[in-house]
Structures are given as C-alpha cells and as structure tokens.
Design a protein around this motif. Structure first.
Motif, PDB file in Angstrom:
ATOM      1  N   ALA A 157      16.297  18.494 -29.631  1.00  0.00           N
ATOM      2  CA  ALA A 157      17.108  17.348 -29.154  1.00  0.00           C
ATOM      3  C   ALA A 157      18.251  17.854 -28.285  1.00  0.00           C
ATOM      4  N   LEU A 158      18.846  18.943 -28.709  1.00  0.00           N
ATOM      5  CA  LEU A 158      19.940  19.539 -27.931  1.00  0.00           C
ATOM      6  C   LEU A 158      19.401  20.026 -26.581  1.00  0.00           C
ATOM      7  N   LEU A 159      18.224  20.668 -26.625  1.00  0.00           N
ATOM      8  CA  LEU A 159      17.626  21.157 -25.378  1.00  0.00           C
ATOM      9  C   LEU A 159      17.260  19.997 -24.454  1.00  0.00           C
ATOM     10  N   TRP A 160      16.855  18.918 -25.059  1.00  0.00           N
ATOM     11  CA  TRP A 160      16.528  17.716 -24.266  1.00  0.00           C
ATOM     12  C   TRP A 160      17.757  17.293 -23.458  1.00  0.00           C
ATOM     13  N   THR A 192      20.755  16.995 -18.471  1.00  0.00           N
ATOM     14  CA  THR A 192      22.000  17.290 -17.757  1.00  0.00           C
ATOM     15  C   THR A 192      21.711  18.145 -16.520  1.00  0.00           C
ATOM     16  N   LEU A 193      20.793  19.103 -16.698  1.00  0.00           N
ATOM     17  CA  LEU A 193      20.415  19.939 -15.554  1.00  0.00           C
ATOM     18  C   LEU A 193      19.768  19.094 -14.458  1.00  0.00           C
ATOM     19  N   LEU A 194      18.919  18.180 -14.883  1.00  0.00           N
ATOM     20  CA  LEU A 194      18.248  17.305 -13.919  1.00  0.00           C
ATOM     21  C   LEU A 194      19.275  16.489 -13.145  1.00  0.00           C
ATOM     22  N   ALA A 213      23.346  17.728  -6.741  1.00  0.00           N
ATOM     23  CA  ALA A 213      23.407  18.799  -5.749  1.00  0.00           C
ATOM     24  C   ALA A 213      22.531  18.491  -4.539  1.00  0.00           C
ATOM     25  N   SER A 214      21.394  17.830  -4.803  1.00  0.00           N
ATOM     26  CA  SER A 214      20.465  17.580  -3.708  1.00  0.00           C
ATOM     27  C   SER A 214      20.582  16.166  -3.147  1.00  0.00           C
ATOM     28  N   GLY A 215      21.521  15.406  -3.679  1.00  0.00           N
ATOM     29  CA  GLY A 215      21.692  14.029  -3.196  1.00  0.00           C
ATOM     30  C   GLY A 215      20.606  13.094  -3.700  1.00  0.00           C
ATOM     31  N   ARG A 216      19.824  13.556  -4.669  1.00  0.00           N
ATOM     32  CA  ARG A 216      18.752  12.718  -5.239  1.00  0.00           C
ATOM     33  C   ARG A 216      19.308  11.948  -6.428  1.00  0.00           C
ATOM     34  N   TYR A 217      20.037  10.933  -6.129  1.00  0.00           N
ATOM     35  CA  TYR A 217      20.715  10.203  -7.204  1.00  0.00           C
ATOM     36  C   TYR A 217      19.750   9.445  -8.111  1.00  0.00           C
ATOM     37  N   GLU A 218      18.541   9.210  -7.634  1.00  0.00           N
ATOM     38  CA  GLU A 218      17.585   8.479  -8.476  1.00  0.00           C
ATOM     39  C   GLU A 218      17.228   9.276  -9.730  1.00  0.00           C
ATOM     40  N   TRP A 219      17.407  10.597  -9.658  1.00  0.00           N
ATOM     41  CA  TRP A 219      17.090  11.412 -10.840  1.00  0.00           C
ATOM     42  C   TRP A 219      18.026  11.081 -11.998  1.00  0.00           C
ATOM     43  N   LEU A 220      19.157  10.552 -11.663  1.00  0.00           N
ATOM     44  CA  LEU A 220      20.109  10.173 -12.721  1.00  0.00           C
ATOM     45  C   LEU A 220      19.491   9.159 -13.679  1.00  0.00           C
ATOM     46  N   SER A 221      18.500   8.434 -13.182  1.00  0.00           N
ATOM     47  CA  SER A 221      17.895   7.374 -14.000  1.00  0.00           C
ATOM     48  C   SER A 221      17.219   7.929 -15.249  1.00  0.00           C
ATOM     49  N   SER A 276      18.426  10.127 -17.103  1.00  0.00           N
ATOM     50  CA  SER A 276      19.462  10.476 -18.079  1.00  0.00           C
ATOM     51  C   SER A 276      20.035   9.175 -18.629  1.00  0.00           C
ATOM     52  N   PRO A 277      20.527   9.201 -19.876  1.00  0.00           N
ATOM     53  CA  PRO A 277      21.200   8.001 -20.352  1.00  0.00           C
ATOM     54  C   PRO A 277      22.291   7.624 -19.355  1.00  0.00           C
TER      55      PRO A 277
END
Lengths: 540, 342
Positions: free
Chosen positions: A170-173, A178-180, A186-194, A196-197
C-alpha cells in the motif's frame, strides 16, 4: 446488509474504534491540518482551505488503506482466519461488514475536513459561494481519497496472502502514484494526475478553483470521474481475485469489471483530450525561449538569508516594514525576448525613504542587472528622459530568494517631504522555472496565446516583504481563460495590504497578436502600449 | 321479567356451547401440534442418525509437489471417526476441504446429503471446526470470543446465547477464566477455548484437528469423554497423531498416507493388520542383540534388569522372540509401512 453482515459490522466498528491505529491516523491528519494552517494562515480563506486539505489527501489515502487493511486482515493477524471463514457468514457478509465498518470509522477524516471548513471561512468572515464550493469539493476529494485507500486495501487483501506485505505494498502504491504525478508535472502531462487521489492543492486544480484557469470545474469533475471508476474497478478486481481463490466467479462480475474498465478508459480519454487541447493552445510555450538559462538568477538567489538582517521574518517575507511609499511606477517591459523571457526596467518614484535600506519583493527567477538612484529634486518623473539621464548612480543591493534589499547611500536618506528615483533593471524566465525542492513556478505565463503577468510571479518590485503566491494582498488576480476577448489589463479588487496606492505607467513591448494580462492595483493610471513589433531593448 | 330470565338463560347456554367448542378446538390444535412436533423430532432424529459424509474421488493438488489427496473415497457415518496418518499425509487438507476452506481439484463431497461445492453455506451452518493451531482475538476475553462466535453461528437471542456460552465454558472448564483476555491464556487453555467455540451452535459435523495437543493428561481424558458424549447422532472427525486418542474414542477410523487412504475400519481391525508380525524379546540390558534389517523396534520397556522389546517384523526376528497380540499403534505402523490398501 444481511443480519450476519450487520453483526460483523458492529463487531468491526467496535474493534476499529478501540484500535489505537485509527486514532493515531486521525491525529496525524488533524496535526497536518494544523501544521498547514500555521504555514499558510495569511492566505485567503478558500486558498487556505485548499492548502489545508489538499496537503493531507495522500495521507488520508494511505491511512485509509492501512485502517482498512487492519480490519480486513484482523483474523489472519490473530490466527483466527480458518475458524472465522468456516463460520456461517458468507464472504459477502464478512467483507461487506468489514468494509462498511472501515468506511464509518474513516468518516472521521471527513469530519476533520468539515470542521476545518466550518472554522476557517466563518472565522474570517468568508461566506461566499466560492468558499462553500471549494469546501464541498474538498469534502468530495477526501471521500474519494478514503474510497481509493479502501479499494487498494481490498485489492491487496485479495491478491497478497501475506498480510504484512500488504501494508508495504500500500505504501509502495502511494509512492508509485506520487512518482506518476511528479512525472506528469515534469512532462506537462497533467492528465496523469487523474490516477492519483484528487489533490486540489496541486497546481492545475488550485488555480482552477481560485482563479478560474483551465481546467476549471469541468477538469475537476473529470478527475473525480476517473477516480470513481478506478476505485470501482479496484474493488471489482479485488472481489474477482478473492472469489477465484475461494468460490466460483459468475459472468456478471466479469461483465461488471469490463464495464468499469471501459468507463475508466473513456473518462481518462476525455481528460486526456481536454489536456491535449490545452497543451496545443493555452499552455503551449513559445519555443524560442524554452531553453533560456539565467545565470544571474542563480547568483542572485545564492545570497544567505541571514545576510539580509532586516526587520520582520525574511525567510517568510512577511512583516518586513514598508518604510517608504512608491508613488509612481514607470515600467518598461519586454516580453518573449529571444534569450530572456522577460526584461524590465522599472523606475520608481519613492517617497519618504526615511531609512537607508529599502526592501522589495521581486520573484527569485527574475535576475537583477543593476540598481541605481538619483534624487528627484522636485522634478516630475519623466521616465523616457530619466532613463537616458547620466546622473543615475549605481547603489548596493542584496538578494535573497524573492527579497531584495537596496542600501541607499547616506546622502540619499531624505526628509519625509522629499523623494528619490530608483531604477531596477532585471530579466528572467517567463515559464515553468525551477524553484528548488519547493516545486516549479506554477503558471506558465507566456504561452502561444499571450502573457499573463500575475502577482505570484512578483514581476515588478513590490515594496516591502511579501510571500509570493500566498499572501492574500498580492495574490488576488484576474481570470485568464482560453478564448478570452482581446487584452484587458485587469484591475484588482482592493487588497488589504496597508499600501498607499501607486500610479502605474506600463509600457509593454511584445508580439501584437498576444493577449497580455496583468495584475495591477485598483487605482492608478495604466498606459497600455503594445508595440506592433518586438523592438530591441537595452537596459543600462 | 320472565322473558328476560329466559333470554339470560339462552345467553348462558350459548356461552357454554362456545366455550366447549373452543376447548375442543384448542385440544385438537394442541394434539395436532404435538403430533407435528413428534414427527419433527422423529425426522430430526432420523436425519441425525442418517447424518453422514460421502467423499468420492476427492483430489487436491497444490501448485508444487505431488497430490495432497489422491482420489480419496470415504464414507463417514455418525459417531466418532478418527483420521490417522504421518505428517504430510493429507489429513489437514481433507479437513480444510470439509470445513469449506479449500476447494478440491476434483471429486465430490456430500455432507448430510448436501453437495459441498454447491452449497458451502449450508455446510458451514452445521459445522464446528477446530484447526490445528487455534488462536483468536488476543485482546478479547474468553467470553467475548465465545459470544461473538455464537452470534455468528446464529444464536441471536441474548439470553439463550449467554446460557449456551456458559454451558460451553463449563464443558471446557474455562468458567473461571471467562473474563480473562485470550492473550493471557496458557496454550492448553487456548486449546480448550478452541474446542469451546467449535461446540457452539450444536454442530452436526465437528471437525477437530489435533485437539488434544497441548492439553495435560487430565484435560485430554476429559476432552475425549466430551467428544464421545457429543458425538451421538453427529459426525465427529478427529485427526490426531496420538493413536491412544483414536483408540479410546473412535469406533471407526481411516489411515491416510501420501494422499491415499491406506485403511478404513475399526481400531480392532487396524490392530489386526499387524497380527503375526509383532514380537517381544526379553533380554538382559547388557546383552547385545542384532536384529535383521526388516525388523523394527517399536517399544522398549524395562522390568528390573530385563529389557523387553516389541519388534515389528514379517518373520520371527530372533529365535527367542515370542509372538504377541498387536496394539493399534502397531497396526497403524504396519499399514503405513506396507502402504496397504483397504
């Protein structure tokens, strides 16, 4: 819920409420809220609330996963699982009861957020629609983080037989997510935020909510949709894996998983398309200054905080005495220079400089070329004439982050009735500057559409010490939306900064097709002078 | 006046008639209900008597290694049934399958006429299970654990549940420890608690895996007696390494070895498997005796200066060896050694 499920729910709820883990989790979140509030108390209520709650979403996610895992693996931990699973309750009753109990006990997080919302706004006299909208969204965000944590816990319970390993995973998840998100930023790919909670403290959502930037409320809704489908999918896959281990899996469950997967992909594609459009238009950087480097910015920022022993707390930039008044600014501004994003020459008519040190706030990425002064001797400011005036005398200055101290020579300290002229020339990047481990400059303010000169950038020297991007007084900005009408200098609502109002003369030299929007105080004169072509600009 | 009296009299008659009808009706109803109750009891008794487990071609294989169970066929009737076998024979796997905790690879199991694969819930409703390593919620008291298990076994009424829990506490001799946290119980007491939770809800099928491990001799005897007592009309499946437990409790037993059933029958029949192959030699302590390779010393006991050795051997191992009546343990060893089939 079946009667047996209800009994398990009651037992689990009692066990959760007796568990020190749950209370420790609630305490951690309460402490984080408190810590964030201390850190950002000077922010406006809605912003403060976003900062408070946005910063705890990851913890809520992780702690929810841990609390749920604690409940789901109780029998395994105690060595009671064989007997427990041989008792009459079905798996649906067992896991339904346990998850329901976890949800109820985790609602404490929602109560904490609600308490913060009820405390922050009303205590500062804030009852506006924006505040309550933000509060509602933050409650939803917290609920989603709780649900996501529970879903991950359920999936890990089904997949991993070693109950201790589940906590680590769960911690690694969370680390992975967070890395994603970091890579997305960093790459301006804000859709990846989706994936993440939802964290409304993150830049695109924060600015959306406060200033109405893209992606706006629609973007937040799309993020929530992706999260909802992701949570549902995780729960269903967990159930599928669990049933594979113990019972037969019916086709209905497989169909449900397929539906959730399709909905997840569709909602993500929607978000991807929206951000793609944004990248192609609004946020597209001007190519020719993308690789600009600013060695002076580095050298300017290298000064030690302690070397600027001014009044107030310079580390936070708040409370430094504004011991003078800028009666008039004459700003000669050039945007999108081939090397430098922004170049500026600012001449200030300073009144009542009763002390030898003048403190200004200027964004750290804007490197200072030089500071000079001359007495006005009662003459009116004519910037064009003064700029070429050979009587400018360079003076000493020091830089620390966003703060600038100018040390006037002894003969420059004049009586309260008199004034002097101060000229500061500086240049810096206009997009996405690296600010160290605290993050990037949040807004790419020079894009294909235009330039947005906002207060967070501290693009002109503000008298006194201010915390850029946080203080209510300098934070208030206009709204910049894609497809906005032609350039309009935006006026601020009057900030409670204790300033006396300044008069502004602003000359902006930039590409004609650009929109240029700036924050400037409510009163004063603005001479808006967009040049038809980018002229050469030389600062002394 | 006269009319009024006559009217009153008629009313009295009517009331008496109604009361008589009511009495007859209630009597009929009571007798009907009693009949049904008797019938129900008879049916339940019959069901209890007929309660059995049929296991057909049951196979279970884990990812690695040989089959844990290899086409096991057993017919277990009500009463106590013992399962014997060396470590890794498949006893626990069989018990976990019967307790609905594992799914077999193939084969069928019928418990009281119910197919285990189709309706595991129905089996769980009549099951009491004590695993090999019993543990439970450490922070709860003995009584709280039993109360929770009783609740999950469907004992809803608080008074009845309390009564049942008290009864079980008495049966497993944990009355004085009812308010003690499980964490503070000794290994033997915890085992008794495990037995207690298995007894809750009057299970038709009681599966007990190594139940007497960790119990002192007195508790072991008491527990054996308890199992025998409750096994009337029920199936009690007892898996153990202690052959003495099976000998004293079980009317029938099976021996499992490497996933195969080597023997089913009564303890006497198992003991008889070693008949003619058990020998006893009495020799002075200092006297050295060399046994043939096929012979195996099973037991040694000292009487005075003489050492008596019981030897399992297909033929007389030494000229001085005398044939003796085999015990159950010797029968078991013989069956396991020979890999005999029933």
């Amino acid at each position: 819920m079946s009667p047996l499920g209800k009994r398990i729910f009651q037992f689990e709820l009692r066990a959760q409420l007796r568990s020190p883990g749950l209370w420790a989790a609630l305490l951690v979140v309460a402490a984080l809220l408190l810590f964030n509030s201390v850190d950002s108390w000077e922010s406006a209520p809605a912003q403060l609330l976003i900062k408070l709650v946005g910063g705890v979403t990851s913890f809520v996610f992780l702690l929810s996963a841990f609390v749920t895992l604690n409940g789901l693996s109780r029998e395994e931990r105690e060595g009671f699982s064989d007997v427990f699973y041989a008792l009459p309750p079905t798996n649906a009753a067992i896991y339904g009861g346990k998850l329901a109990a976890a949800a109820v006990s985790l609602s404490g997080f929602l109560l904490l957020v609600l308490s913060a919302a009820l405390l922050v706004g009303p205590s500062q006299g804030e009852f506006g629609l924006q505040y309550w909208t933000v509060s509602g969204l933050l409650l939803l965000e917290t609920a989603l983080a709780v649900a996501a944590g529970m879903a991950v816990a359920a999936l890990l319970t089904a997949l991993v037989t070693q109950h201790r390993s589940r906590y680590v995973l769960a911690l690694l998840w969370l680390v992975g997510v967070t890395l994603l998100v970091g890579l997305g930023f960093a790459s301006g790919r804000y859709e990846w935020l989706s994936f993440s909670p939802l964290n409304m403290g993150e830049d695109p959502y924060f600015f959306s909510l406060i200033f109405g930037f893209f992606p706006g409320s629609a973007g937040i809704a799309r993020h929530m949709l992706v999260q909802v489908f992701l949570v549902v999918l995780l729960f269903l896959v967990g159930r599928h894996r669990f049933l594979c281990r113990r019972e037969n899996v019916d086709q209905r469950l497989r169909r449900l998983i397929a539906s959730a997967l399709v909905l997840l992909v569709a909602s993500f594609a929607w978000q991807y398309a929206a951000w793609g459009q944004y990248r192609a238009t609004v946020a597209a950087q001007v190519n020719y200054h993308a690789d600009a480097r600013f060695s002076k910015a580095d050298s300017n920022a290298r000064a030690d905080w302690q070397s600027l022993s001014g009044e107030g707390d310079l580390r936070y930039g708040v409370g430094v005495a504004q011991n003078f008044h800028v009666a008039r600014y004459h700003i000669n501004l050039r945007l999108a220079h081939p090397q430098n994003g922004l170049q500026a020459e600012v001449i200030m008519l300073i009144e009542e400089p009763t002390q030898s040190s003048l403190f200004f706030t200027l964004h750290r990425t804007l490197a200072i070329d030089g500071v000079a002064w001359q007495p006005t001797l009662g003459e009116s400011l004519n910037a064009a004439a003064q700029s070429a005036n050979p009587s400018w005398q360079p003076i000493a200055w020091q830089r620390a982050g966003d703060y600038l101290r100018v040390d006037l020579p002894p003969n420059a300290v004049v009586s309260p009735e008199e004034s002097l002229l101060l000229r500061i020339t500086y240049a810096g990047p206009t997009n996405d500057a690296w600010l160290g481990w605290w993050g990037n400059n949040p807004v790419q303010f020079v894009t294909k559409q235009g330039a947005y000169l906002q207060a967070q950038l501290g693009w002109y020297p503000l008298p006194g010490g201010w915390r850029l991007g946080a203080a209510a007084g300098v934070m208030v900005n206009g709204v910049y939306k894609a497809g906005m009408p032609p350039p309009q200098p935006l006026r601020l609502t009057s900030p409670e900064t204790g300033y006396r109002q300044s008069e502004f003369h602003l000359q902006v030299r930039t590409r004609p097709e650009w929109q240029v929007i700036a924050n400037l105080p409510a009163t004063g004169t603005i001479v808006w002078d967009t040049c038809p072509s980018v002229p050469s600009f030389t600062s002394s | 006046m006269h009319g009024a009296l006559r009217h009153k009299g008629r009313r009295k008659d009517r009331l008496a008639l109604t009361a008589a009808f009511k009495c007859i009706f209630l009597l009929c109803l009571a007798s009907l209900r009693a009949g049904r109750r008797r019938e129900g009891l008879k049916q339940r008794e019959a069901a209890a008597l007929a309660f059995s487990i049929q296991i057909t071609d049951l196979t279970k294989q884990y990812r690695k290694g040989p089959p844990a169970l290899n086409k096991v066929n057993l017919n277990i009737q009500s009463g106590m049934f013992g399962l014997l076998g060396p470590n890794g024979a498949g006893k626990t796997t069989l018990m976990r399958i019967l307790a609905t905790l594992l799914q077999p690879l193939s084969g069928e199991v019928y418990v009281g006429g119910v197919n285990l694969a189709d309706n595991p819930g129905a089996v769980r409703a009549i099951l009491g299970y004590l695993p090999q390593d019993f543990n439970t919620y450490r922070r709860l008291t003995v009584r709280q654990v039993l109360d929770y298990v009783a609740l999950l076994k469907g004992l809803d009424a608080a008074a009845a549940r309390r009564q049942k829990v008290e009864l079980v506490l008495a049966q497993v001799h944990l009355k004085e420890k009812r308010h003690t946290q499980v964490a503070h119980l000794s290994g033997g007491m915890r085992q008794r608690l495990g037995i207690g939770q298995a007894l809750l809800g009057d299970p038709q099928l009681l599966i007990v895996d190594e139940p007497t491990a960790g119990l002192d001799p007195e508790e072991r005897i008491r527990f054996r007696n308890l199992l025998v007592e409750i096994s009337k009309g029920k199936v009690v499946l007892l898996s153990t390494h202690i052959v003495g437990d099976v000998e004293s409790c079980c009317s029938r037993l099976a021996v499992l070895n490497q996933g195969n059933v080597c023997f089913t029958g009564s303890p006497a029949e198992l003991a008889a498997k070693a008949r003619g192959q058990v020998w006893e030699i009495a020799a002075a302590e200092e006297q050295h005796t060399t046994l043939p390779a096929s012979a195996r010393v099973i037991a040694t006991r000292r009487i005075g200066d003489t050492v008596h050795r019981r030897i399992l051997s297909p033929m007389r191992p030494l000229p001085a060896a005398l044939p003796v009546e085999p015990t159950l343990e010797e029968g078991y060893l013989q069956v396991v050694k020979a890999g005999a089939t029933p």
